[in-house]
Design a protein around this motif. Sequence first.
Motif, short mmCIF file in Angstrom:
data_model
loop_
_atom_site.label_atom_id
_atom_site.label_comp_id
_atom_site.label_asym_id
_atom_site.label_seq_id
_atom_site.Cartn_x
_atom_site.Cartn_y
_atom_site.Cartn_z
N ALA A 19 0.84 -1.21 0.00
CA ALA A 19 0.00 0.00 0.00
C ALA A 19 0.87 1.26 0.00
O ALA A 19 0.63 2.23 -0.71
CB ALA A 19 -0.94 -0.01 1.21
N LEU A 20 1.93 1.25 0.84
CA LEU A 20 2.83 2.41 0.88
C LEU A 20 3.52 2.63 -0.48
O LEU A 20 3.72 3.76 -0.94
CB LEU A 20 3.88 2.23 1.96
CG LEU A 20 3.38 2.34 3.42
CD1 LEU A 20 4.50 1.99 4.39
CD2 LEU A 20 2.86 3.74 3.69
N GLY A 21 3.86 1.50 -1.13
CA GLY A 21 4.49 1.63 -2.43
C GLY A 21 3.56 2.25 -3.46
O GLY A 21 3.97 3.05 -4.30
N ILE A 22 2.26 1.82 -3.39
CA ILE A 22 1.28 2.39 -4.35
C ILE A 22 1.11 3.89 -4.12
O ILE A 22 1.07 4.70 -5.06
CB ILE A 22 -0.05 1.65 -4.23
CG1 ILE A 22 0.13 0.19 -4.73
CG2 ILE A 22 -1.13 2.35 -5.05
CD1 ILE A 22 -1.09 -0.69 -4.49
N VAL A 23 1.02 4.28 -2.83
CA VAL A 23 0.85 5.74 -2.53
C VAL A 23 2.05 6.53 -3.00
O VAL A 23 1.93 7.61 -3.59
CB VAL A 23 0.63 5.91 -1.01
CG1 VAL A 23 0.67 7.39 -0.63
CG2 VAL A 23 -0.71 5.31 -0.60
N ASN A 24 3.26 6.03 -2.76
CA ASN A 24 4.47 6.73 -3.20
C ASN A 24 4.51 6.85 -4.72
O ASN A 24 4.98 7.84 -5.28
CB ASN A 24 5.70 6.00 -2.69
CG ASN A 24 5.89 6.17 -1.17
OD1 ASN A 24 5.41 7.14 -0.58
ND2 ASN A 24 6.56 5.20 -0.53
N THR A 28 4.71 10.48 -6.72
CA THR A 28 5.81 10.74 -7.66
C THR A 28 5.31 11.15 -9.04
O THR A 28 5.83 12.04 -9.70
CB THR A 28 6.71 9.50 -7.77
OG1 THR A 28 7.19 9.16 -6.46
CG2 THR A 28 7.90 9.78 -8.68
N GLY A 29 4.27 10.47 -9.51
CA GLY A 29 3.69 10.81 -10.82
C GLY A 29 3.12 12.21 -10.84
O GLY A 29 3.24 12.95 -11.82
N ARG A 30 2.45 12.64 -9.74
CA ARG A 30 1.88 13.99 -9.68
C ARG A 30 2.98 15.07 -9.71
O ARG A 30 2.86 16.08 -10.39
CB ARG A 30 1.06 14.12 -8.40
CG ARG A 30 -0.44 14.29 -8.71
CD ARG A 30 -1.24 14.44 -7.47
NE ARG A 30 -1.41 13.13 -6.86
CZ ARG A 30 -1.99 12.94 -5.70
NH1 ARG A 30 -2.39 13.96 -4.98
NH2 ARG A 30 -2.14 11.73 -5.22
N GLN A 31 4.04 14.89 -9.00
CA GLN A 31 5.13 15.86 -9.00
C GLN A 31 5.80 15.97 -10.36
O GLN A 31 6.17 17.05 -10.81
CB GLN A 31 6.16 15.46 -7.94
CG GLN A 31 5.65 15.63 -6.51
CD GLN A 31 6.69 15.20 -5.49
OE1 GLN A 31 7.80 14.82 -5.87
NE2 GLN A 31 6.32 15.27 -4.21
N THR A 32 5.94 14.84 -11.05
CA THR A 32 6.53 14.85 -12.40
C THR A 32 5.69 15.66 -13.36
O THR A 32 6.18 16.40 -14.21
CB THR A 32 6.71 13.41 -12.91
OG1 THR A 32 7.51 12.69 -11.97
CG2 THR A 32 7.39 13.39 -14.26
N THR A 33 4.34 15.51 -13.25
CA THR A 33 3.43 16.26 -14.15
C THR A 33 3.52 17.75 -13.91
O THR A 33 3.52 18.55 -14.84
CB THR A 33 1.98 15.77 -13.92
OG1 THR A 33 1.93 14.37 -14.14
CG2 THR A 33 1.03 16.48 -14.86
N ARG A 34 3.67 18.18 -12.62
CA ARG A 34 3.74 19.60 -12.31
C ARG A 34 5.04 20.23 -12.83
O ARG A 34 5.05 21.34 -13.37
CB ARG A 34 3.66 19.82 -10.81
CG ARG A 34 2.25 19.57 -10.26
CD ARG A 34 2.27 19.72 -8.76
NE ARG A 34 0.97 19.45 -8.18
CZ ARG A 34 0.70 19.43 -6.88
NH1 ARG A 34 1.70 19.63 -6.01
NH2 ARG A 34 -0.53 19.19 -6.44
#
Length: 253
Positions: A19-24, A28-34
């Motif tokens: 679960a922690l891996g999925i959240v991380n 990470t994907g959101r920060q890359t998009t920004r």
Amino acid sequence: MNKPVYTRWWFWTLIAIIALGIVNWFDTGRQTTRTSQPSATPAAASTQEPSPEAAANPSASPAPGVSAGNSAPPSPSSAAPATSTPWATVPPSPESGQAAPADQVPLPKQEVLAYTRQMNGSPFVREVSVGTDNIEIRFFGSFAEYKQANPGTKLTAADYSDKLGSVNAVHAILMEESTRLFREFPGMASIDITLPYKGKTYSVSLTKGSVEKFYNTDLDSIKSDQQWREQISGPFFTRDYQDQFAKRFVKVT
């Protein structure tokens, strides 16, 4: 009997790690998009270099306080001077109220004729010709010639002799009247006077410069009758100077 897997401690530990891996992964994907989108902050805009067109044309940007859609026109001091044909020099018009110099206008014929009718010996003047800057005066050759041209005259031979009865009287007219005319009409450049006397013809052909040289004066500078008497008529209109004038200028034929 074996216990179910979900009752094992390691099972739930594995689930938590997954679960922690999925959240991380989502974070990470959101920060890359920004970070992939261009920044619109004022700091980023201030670092942008001006375009070549803006650098080549500084006046393209409106002055402070003036909007781009309502820019003020250039002031006269900053505008480039217009190229025009140089003005030609135009002489003053008679209607401008400015009098032209006396030596640049034709002689006033009627004024000249009126003046010569008052000169010494004028009743016996046969003809006066007025040019642009020259006056020519011719006297009658004798009283008989005058009487023939003016049969109704009341003048007599004695009157003629009183005015033209001697060589000295002839010299006086040639000298004095020519000088007075030069003073009276500054635009006159020359004068010719012909005066017959006892079968001889006495004449002068004078320029203004030659007369001024004789008197050593500038006739145009004489503005009053007092100056005239002090500088010309008083010292020069004498028998001695008349003789000098005659020797220099009078021709006898």
